[in-house]
Motif scaffolding. Sequence first.
Motif, PDB file in Angstrom:
ATOM      1  N   LEU A  85       0.819  -1.211   0.000  1.00  0.00           N
ATOM      2  CA  LEU A  85       0.000   0.000   0.000  1.00  0.00           C
ATOM      3  C   LEU A  85       0.854   1.263   0.000  1.00  0.00           C
ATOM      4  O   LEU A  85       0.600   2.208  -0.751  1.00  0.00           O
ATOM      5  CB  LEU A  85      -0.925  -0.007   1.217  1.00  0.00           C
ATOM      6  CG  LEU A  85      -1.981  -1.119   1.266  1.00  0.00           C
ATOM      7  CD1 LEU A  85      -2.643  -1.166   2.638  1.00  0.00           C
ATOM      8  CD2 LEU A  85      -3.035  -0.905   0.176  1.00  0.00           C
ATOM      9  N   ALA A  86       1.878   1.275   0.863  1.00  0.00           N
ATOM     10  CA  ALA A  86       2.748   2.455   0.946  1.00  0.00           C
ATOM     11  C   ALA A  86       3.593   2.608  -0.308  1.00  0.00           C
ATOM     12  O   ALA A  86       3.815   3.727  -0.794  1.00  0.00           O
ATOM     13  CB  ALA A  86       3.637   2.358   2.175  1.00  0.00           C
ATOM     14  N   ALA A  87       4.076   1.496  -0.843  1.00  0.00           N
ATOM     15  CA  ALA A  87       4.963   1.547  -2.009  1.00  0.00           C
ATOM     16  C   ALA A  87       4.280   2.154  -3.222  1.00  0.00           C
ATOM     17  O   ALA A  87       4.932   2.823  -4.034  1.00  0.00           O
ATOM     18  CB  ALA A  87       5.479   0.149  -2.333  1.00  0.00           C
ATOM     19  N   ARG A  88       2.994   1.942  -3.363  1.00  0.00           N
ATOM     20  CA  ARG A  88       2.288   2.533  -4.495  1.00  0.00           C
ATOM     21  C   ARG A  88       2.374   4.058  -4.449  1.00  0.00           C
ATOM     22  O   ARG A  88       2.573   4.708  -5.482  1.00  0.00           O
ATOM     23  CB  ARG A  88       0.830   2.059  -4.515  1.00  0.00           C
ATOM     24  CG  ARG A  88       0.697   0.570  -4.817  1.00  0.00           C
ATOM     25  CD  ARG A  88      -0.749   0.141  -4.992  1.00  0.00           C
ATOM     26  NE  ARG A  88      -0.820  -1.291  -5.256  1.00  0.00           N
ATOM     27  CZ  ARG A  88      -1.278  -2.205  -4.397  1.00  0.00           C
ATOM     28  NH1 ARG A  88      -1.705  -1.814  -3.197  1.00  0.00           N
ATOM     29  NH2 ARG A  88      -1.302  -3.478  -4.720  1.00  0.00           N
ATOM     30  N   HIS A  89       2.225   4.623  -3.273  1.00  0.00           N
ATOM     31  CA  HIS A  89       2.366   6.082  -3.123  1.00  0.00           C
ATOM     32  C   HIS A  89       3.806   6.509  -3.395  1.00  0.00           C
ATOM     33  O   HIS A  89       4.052   7.516  -4.066  1.00  0.00           O
ATOM     34  CB  HIS A  89       1.958   6.509  -1.711  1.00  0.00           C
ATOM     35  CG  HIS A  89       0.497   6.376  -1.426  1.00  0.00           C
ATOM     36  ND1 HIS A  89      -0.415   7.368  -1.736  1.00  0.00           N
ATOM     37  CD2 HIS A  89      -0.207   5.360  -0.863  1.00  0.00           C
ATOM     38  CE1 HIS A  89      -1.621   6.973  -1.372  1.00  0.00           C
ATOM     39  NE2 HIS A  89      -1.530   5.762  -0.834  1.00  0.00           N
ATOM     40  N   MET A  90       4.753   5.751  -2.846  1.00  0.00           N
ATOM     41  CA  MET A  90       6.165   6.089  -3.017  1.00  0.00           C
ATOM     42  C   MET A  90       6.585   5.997  -4.484  1.00  0.00           C
ATOM     43  O   MET A  90       7.310   6.858  -4.995  1.00  0.00           O
ATOM     44  CB  MET A  90       7.027   5.158  -2.160  1.00  0.00           C
ATOM     45  CG  MET A  90       6.814   5.314  -0.659  1.00  0.00           C
ATOM     46  SD  MET A  90       7.733   4.038   0.272  1.00  0.00           S
ATOM     47  CE  MET A  90       7.293   4.457   1.957  1.00  0.00           C
ATOM     48  N   MET A  91       6.153   4.960  -5.157  1.00  0.00           N
ATOM     49  CA  MET A  91       6.521   4.775  -6.558  1.00  0.00           C
ATOM     50  C   MET A  91       5.959   5.883  -7.432  1.00  0.00           C
ATOM     51  O   MET A  91       6.611   6.336  -8.389  1.00  0.00           O
ATOM     52  CB  MET A  91       6.042   3.401  -7.036  1.00  0.00           C
ATOM     53  CG  MET A  91       6.833   2.241  -6.453  1.00  0.00           C
ATOM     54  SD  MET A  91       6.093   0.630  -6.854  1.00  0.00           S
ATOM     55  CE  MET A  91       7.314  -0.485  -6.138  1.00  0.00           C
ATOM     56  N   ASP A  92       4.757   6.326  -7.119  1.00  0.00           N
ATOM     57  CA  ASP A  92       4.157   7.433  -7.875  1.00  0.00           C
ATOM     58  C   ASP A  92       4.996   8.696  -7.758  1.00  0.00           C
ATOM     59  O   ASP A  92       5.078   9.499  -8.703  1.00  0.00           O
ATOM     60  CB  ASP A  92       2.737   7.707  -7.383  1.00  0.00           C
ATOM     61  CG  ASP A  92       1.738   6.659  -7.859  1.00  0.00           C
ATOM     62  OD1 ASP A  92       2.076   5.903  -8.797  1.00  0.00           O
ATOM     63  OD2 ASP A  92       0.637   6.576  -7.283  1.00  0.00           O
ATOM     64  N   ARG A  93       5.632   8.888  -6.579  1.00  0.00           N
ATOM     65  CA  ARG A  93       6.453  10.072  -6.338  1.00  0.00           C
ATOM     66  C   ARG A  93       7.915   9.871  -6.709  1.00  0.00           C
ATOM     67  O   ARG A  93       8.697  10.803  -6.740  1.00  0.00           O
ATOM     68  CB  ARG A  93       6.355  10.473  -4.860  1.00  0.00           C
ATOM     69  CG  ARG A  93       4.962  10.856  -4.427  1.00  0.00           C
ATOM     70  CD  ARG A  93       4.909  11.257  -2.970  1.00  0.00           C
ATOM     71  NE  ARG A  93       5.725  12.424  -2.708  1.00  0.00           N
ATOM     72  CZ  ARG A  93       6.794  12.432  -1.933  1.00  0.00           C
ATOM     73  NH1 ARG A  93       7.198  11.332  -1.348  1.00  0.00           N
ATOM     74  NH2 ARG A  93       7.470  13.545  -1.734  1.00  0.00           N
ATOM     75  N   GLY A  94       8.290   8.616  -6.928  1.00  0.00           N
ATOM     76  CA  GLY A  94       9.657   8.325  -7.341  1.00  0.00           C
ATOM     77  C   GLY A  94      10.669   8.256  -6.229  1.00  0.00           C
ATOM     78  O   GLY A  94      11.879   8.343  -6.482  1.00  0.00           O
ATOM     79  N   SER A  95      10.211   8.050  -4.982  1.00  0.00           N
ATOM     80  CA  SER A  95      11.153   7.904  -3.869  1.00  0.00           C
ATOM     81  C   SER A  95      10.428   7.370  -2.647  1.00  0.00           C
ATOM     82  O   SER A  95       9.213   7.523  -2.496  1.00  0.00           O
ATOM     83  CB  SER A  95      11.822   9.236  -3.516  1.00  0.00           C
ATOM     84  OG  SER A  95      10.876  10.144  -2.989  1.00  0.00           O
TER      85      SER A  95
END
Length: 251
Positions: A120-130
């Motif tokens: 769940l968290a990684a999807r947000h992080m990947m969208d932002r690139g970090s």
Amino acid sequence: MNLNLKGKKVLITGGSRGIGKGIASAFVEEGAKVGIAARDSSELLQTKDELGTQIYQKDLSNYDNREKLIEEFTNQFNGIDILVNNMGASHGNLVINTPPSKFSEALELNFVAAVHLSQLAARHMMDRGSGVIINIASIYGKEAGGAPSYNASKAALISFTKSFSSEAIKDNVRVVGIAPGAVYHPNKVWKRRLELDPDFLDNYASKRIPGGRLGTPGEIGNVAVFLASEKASWIVGTTVTVDGGQSRMNF
């Protein structure tokens, strides 16, 4: 050392006591914006008063609660930079005396919940690139020593950390882990042992830990903030042992 974590949005599960609280304190000292999740409302409120963190009362063994936690945190903080999967518990004792249901409970909280929250968290992080995900395992995920159900769940978490890191780093999201040894904080387990034997901690340390004492939550927190920082930018997929020499691994 300036770790450049000021303003980073950090969510820590199991953050109201012990190792989780030590990690939360370390991030607060670095100027990060910290939220903690746990089940006990009184411990959450006490930690909020002490550290100024945001709090989320959630039972993270529940699938829906995990989705709600990430939704609430990202809405409140407008994103997430760092996730620390620290929640966990020990279930059962000897293999022969531990029902399969207890193994399932251990895996759900200590492993599956961390996998789900990481997704769940990684999807947000990947969208932002970090982003950085830190999984708190145990030396007993690398070698024998604790309750078998706990060992198995932490071994699975260490394996997951390596597997997911290879995927996530392509989107500049680092997945790493920490394997603490024995860390003292005044929980029910340590208190019960000390009631039975006031010298338990000293005896335990002298027999098992070359460093001569148990670790502290703050020492795990120090490693967590380093791993979350750009100073650790080339550490990917590794679960770092932090134990005062307690473990007997050669690798």
